[in-house]
Design an enzyme around this catalytic site. Structure first.
Site, short mmCIF file in Angstrom:
data_model
loop_
_atom_site.label_atom_id
_atom_site.label_comp_id
_atom_site.label_asym_id
_atom_site.label_seq_id
_atom_site.Cartn_x
_atom_site.Cartn_y
_atom_site.Cartn_z
N GLY A 256 4.57 -50.16 28.08
CA GLY A 256 6.01 -50.23 27.62
C GLY A 256 7.07 -50.13 28.59
O GLY A 256 7.00 -48.91 29.11
N HIS A 257 7.76 -50.99 29.01
CA HIS A 257 8.52 -51.01 29.90
C HIS A 257 9.99 -51.19 29.40
O HIS A 257 10.43 -52.35 28.98
CB HIS A 257 8.19 -52.05 31.01
CG HIS A 257 6.81 -52.02 31.88
ND1 HIS A 257 6.63 -52.78 32.65
CD2 HIS A 257 6.22 -50.93 31.77
CE1 HIS A 257 5.33 -52.21 33.00
NE2 HIS A 257 5.10 -51.45 32.74
N ASP B 283 4.74 -44.91 33.17
CA ASP B 283 6.03 -44.59 32.60
C ASP B 283 6.90 -43.97 33.76
O ASP B 283 7.99 -43.23 33.31
CB ASP B 283 6.02 -43.52 31.28
CG ASP B 283 5.22 -44.12 30.32
OD1 ASP B 283 5.20 -45.49 30.15
OD2 ASP B 283 4.64 -43.40 29.56
N GLN C 15 1.16 -49.48 34.01
CA GLN C 15 0.63 -48.21 34.14
C GLN C 15 0.96 -47.56 35.32
O GLN C 15 2.15 -47.93 36.10
CB GLN C 15 -1.01 -48.26 34.03
CG GLN C 15 -1.49 -48.49 32.55
CD GLN C 15 -1.33 -49.92 32.16
OE1 GLN C 15 -1.78 -51.13 32.68
NE2 GLN C 15 -0.56 -50.19 31.01
N LYS D 29 9.23 -48.08 35.99
CA LYS D 29 9.11 -49.57 36.57
C LYS D 29 9.92 -50.82 35.96
O LYS D 29 10.23 -51.63 36.61
CB LYS D 29 7.38 -49.79 36.28
CG LYS D 29 6.34 -49.10 37.10
CD LYS D 29 4.94 -49.48 36.77
CE LYS D 29 4.61 -49.22 35.06
NZ LYS D 29 4.68 -47.77 34.76
P1 GDP Z 1 7.76 -47.57 32.63
O1 GDP Z 1 6.54 -48.07 31.69
O2 GDP Z 1 7.46 -47.31 33.81
O3 GDP Z 1 8.56 -49.04 32.74
O4 GDP Z 1 8.66 -46.77 32.01
P2 GDP Z 1 9.36 -46.43 30.57
O5 GDP Z 1 9.84 -47.42 30.20
O6 GDP Z 1 7.77 -46.22 29.79
O7 GDP Z 1 9.75 -45.02 30.58
C1 GDP Z 1 10.75 -44.77 31.49
C2 GDP Z 1 11.98 -44.26 30.62
O8 GDP Z 1 13.01 -43.72 31.26
C3 GDP Z 1 12.81 -45.43 29.97
O9 GDP Z 1 13.05 -44.78 28.61
C4 GDP Z 1 13.81 -45.61 30.80
O10 GDP Z 1 15.22 -46.30 29.88
C5 GDP Z 1 14.10 -44.24 31.20
N1 GDP Z 1 14.66 -44.40 32.45
C6 GDP Z 1 14.44 -45.11 33.74
N2 GDP Z 1 15.18 -44.44 34.60
C7 GDP Z 1 15.88 -43.48 34.29
C8 GDP Z 1 16.82 -42.69 34.98
O11 GDP Z 1 16.90 -42.88 36.12
N3 GDP Z 1 17.31 -41.61 34.21
C9 GDP Z 1 17.36 -41.57 32.83
N4 GDP Z 1 17.70 -40.57 32.37
N5 GDP Z 1 16.23 -42.30 32.26
C10 GDP Z 1 15.56 -43.29 33.14
P1 IMO Z 2 3.29 -48.30 31.29
O1 IMO Z 2 3.19 -49.66 31.94
C1 IMO Z 2 1.51 -44.30 30.46
C2 IMO Z 2 -2.56 -44.22 29.29
C3 IMO Z 2 -2.86 -43.91 27.89
C4 IMO Z 2 -4.36 -43.15 28.22
C5 IMO Z 2 -4.87 -44.05 29.10
C6 IMO Z 2 -5.99 -45.18 28.79
O2 IMO Z 2 4.48 -48.31 30.46
O3 IMO Z 2 3.30 -47.24 32.57
P2 IMO Z 2 -5.52 -47.54 27.44
O4 IMO Z 2 -4.64 -47.97 26.19
O5 IMO Z 2 -4.98 -48.42 28.57
O6 IMO Z 2 -6.94 -47.54 27.32
O7 IMO Z 2 -5.05 -45.99 27.38
O8 IMO Z 2 -3.98 -44.89 30.07
N1 IMO Z 2 -1.64 -45.39 29.51
C7 IMO Z 2 -0.45 -45.52 29.82
N2 IMO Z 2 0.31 -44.21 30.19
N3 IMO Z 2 2.15 -45.74 30.68
C8 IMO Z 2 1.39 -46.71 30.44
O9 IMO Z 2 1.93 -47.89 30.55
C9 IMO Z 2 -0.01 -46.69 29.85
N4 IMO Z 2 -0.65 -47.37 29.43
C10 IMO Z 2 -1.81 -46.94 29.40
O10 IMO Z 2 -1.99 -43.22 27.41
O11 IMO Z 2 -4.10 -41.98 28.60
MG MG Z 3 6.21 -47.36 29.79
#
Ligand code: GDP
Ligand code: IMO
Ligand code: MG
Length: 422
Positions: A40-41, A13, A222, A16
């Site tokens: 979840g991207h 999270d 991840q 990416k």
């Molecule tokens: P990922 O799994 O690495 O793609 O990240 P996620 O989408 O799960 O979580 C990142 C969250 O931060 C999302 O809700 C993005 O919309 C948000 N986000 C990404 N970059 C920024 C930033 O620079 N500032 C803020 N406020 N939110 C951001």
């Molecule tokens: P993105 O790509 C954050 C975490 C779960 C748990 C551990 C194992 O959005 O960054 P799993 O379901 O993979 O067997 O769970 O990994 N986890 C993540 N945490 N971002 C993710 O993906 C994750 N995918 C799995 O919360 O701790």
């Molecule tokens: Mg994510």
């Protein structure tokens, strides 16, 4: 050759999705190389939000071809659901998605087992998406790959062995009804027709596209600290988000990679169980969670929040060989009077400056912090480095100096264009 790899450098999270979307302006193909619908991207384009779980984040840009690599475990139900959502959002996906033939499937019983495992002792806090059980079957040589969907004899024999084993567990360990081979077979026969149009016959297309001069971006899911080999085991996922996974998960050679980009949040978050030395289990942690909207993009779970951990980031940089860093969510720290960065740990009174790979040790360490003055001004949407407050620059420069790696992207908001590119 232009082959960039985007890797999460913390516990997932990191943002990416946003960075992949940003960099994909300039590429032909985006490849997801591991993980599954546990990811979840999130991408925001002109106020419109997209959350991708399996389909590469390049999909929101019309011209990009998206490939699901063989390192991914693909849940067909999640895949079709995601396709539907994209269509509802007027994203044209026709002829833009390819799945490599040797990609393993996540089947309904994998999800059931994942969820049952989480109810017992030794909870990991998984996403419940069947990821661990699907990779387990892959390594047991009992998995079903996309290509196997078209081989009735294989399906029959592998399910026989697989489900025989699962049913011993179902009956004696999980104490649930036995799984039915017939129901699973029917599910497989139902999806194979629907999915066929996406399946490549050739498992080496990514490598060939690179040789043909296509610009490629490899998208990790991840993060390095959730890596099955290098992460905070057993509180990890079941794949390799780190650089090796990018190669095996897409079928390319180390010689074909031109740049490795580590994505790091300006602070740290983690979902699920496991060690997190800089976690803030207090009002400040809650404040960061609310300012950063730190709730899971897949499960909606509140993310644990804490300060940036530099020994952890350095470890991640070491095992991945980051050429540059993208720092995200710097804007989230704007309201704070002071901001801390962990520069080492204390263990039994002694200073250590490396990230311990031993989980019980990591659980015990106390972070040592450097304190920075906050900038107390909104920096949301700033696109020019020079416009950042001096305190924010100091914070970033400290990170660069510690890691000896350049920060080339600074994200100052969730929108695609809220970004400083250096
Ligand atoms: P990922 O799994 O690495 O793609 O990240 P996620 O989408 O799960 O979580 C990142 C969250 O931060 C999302 O809700 C993005 O919309 C948000 N986000 C990404 N970059 C920024 C930033 O620079 N500032 C803020 N406020 N939110 C951001
Ligand atoms: P993105 O790509 C954050 C975490 C779960 C748990 C551990 C194992 O959005 O960054 P799993 O379901 O993979 O067997 O769970 O990994 N986890 C993540 N945490 N971002 C993710 O993906 C994750 N995918 C799995 O919360 O701790
Ligand atoms: Mg994510």
């Amino acid at each position: 050759m232009s082959v960039k790899v985007v890797i999460g450098s913390q516990w997932g999270d990191e943002g990416k999705g946003k960075i992949v979307d940003l960099l994909s302006e300039d590429v032909d193909v985006v490849v997801r190389y591991q993980g599954g619908a546990n990811a979840g991207h999130t991408i925001f384009v002109n106020g419109k939000k997209f959350v991708l779980h399996l389909i590469p984040s390049g999909i929101v840009r019309e011209k990009i071809l998206c490939i699901i690599g063989n390192g991914v475990v693909l849940d067909p139900s999640a895949f079709f659901e995601e396709l539907e959502i994209l269509k509802e959002n007027k994203i044209n996906t026709d002829n833009r998605i390819i799945i490599l033939p040797n990609t393993h499937l996540v089947l309904p019983f994998h999800k059931i087992i994942d969820q049952l495992n989480e109810m017992g002792t030794g909870k990991i806090g998984t996403t419940g998406r069947g990821i661990g059980p699907a990779y387990t079957d892959k390594y047991l040589r009992l998995g079903i790959r996309i290509i196997d969907l078209y081989n009735d004899d294989y399906i029959h024999s592998i399910l026989q062995r697989n489900i025989e084993l699962k049913n011993i567990l179902a009956k004696h360990y999980y104490k649930i009804d036995e799984f039915s081979i017939e129901i699973i077979k029917n599910y497989l026969f139902e999806i194979r027709g629907k999915i066929e149009q996406f399946v490549s016959k050739d498992s080496t297309i990514v490598s060939k596209m690179i040789d043909e001069g296509k610009k490629i971006l490899l998208e990790g899911a991840q993060g390095a600290l959730l890596d099955i080999d290098h992460g905070t085991y057993p509180y990890v996922t079941s794949s390799n988000p780190t650089i090796g996974g990018a190669l095996t998960g897409s079928g390319i050679s180390t010689k074909q990679i031109s740049e490795i980009i580590g994505v790091a949040k300006a602070y740290c978050t983690r979902v699920g169980e496991g060690p997190f030395p800089t976690e803030l289990k207090n009002k400040l942690g809650e404040k960061i969670r609310n300012s950063g909207n730190e709730f899971g993009a897949t499960t909606g779970r509140p993310r644990r929040c804490g300060w940036l951990d530099l020994p952890a980031l350095k470890y991640s940089a070491q095992i991945n060989g980051f050429d540059s860093i993208a720092i995200t969510k710097l804007d989230v720290l704007s309201e704070l009077d002071e901001i801390k960065i962990c520069t080492g740990y204390k263990l039994n009174g002694e200073l250590i400056n490396h990230f311990p790979v031993d989980t019980p040790t990591l659980m015990k360490v106390e972070p040592v912090y450097e304190t920075f003055k906050g900038w107390k001004n909104s920096i949301q949407g700033i696109r020019d480095y020079e416009d950042l407050p001096a305190e924010a620059k100091k914070y970033l420069e400290f990170i660069e100096d510690y890691l000896s790696i350049k920060i080339k992207i600074i994200s100052t908001g969730f929108e695609r264009n809220d970004t400083i590119i250096i």
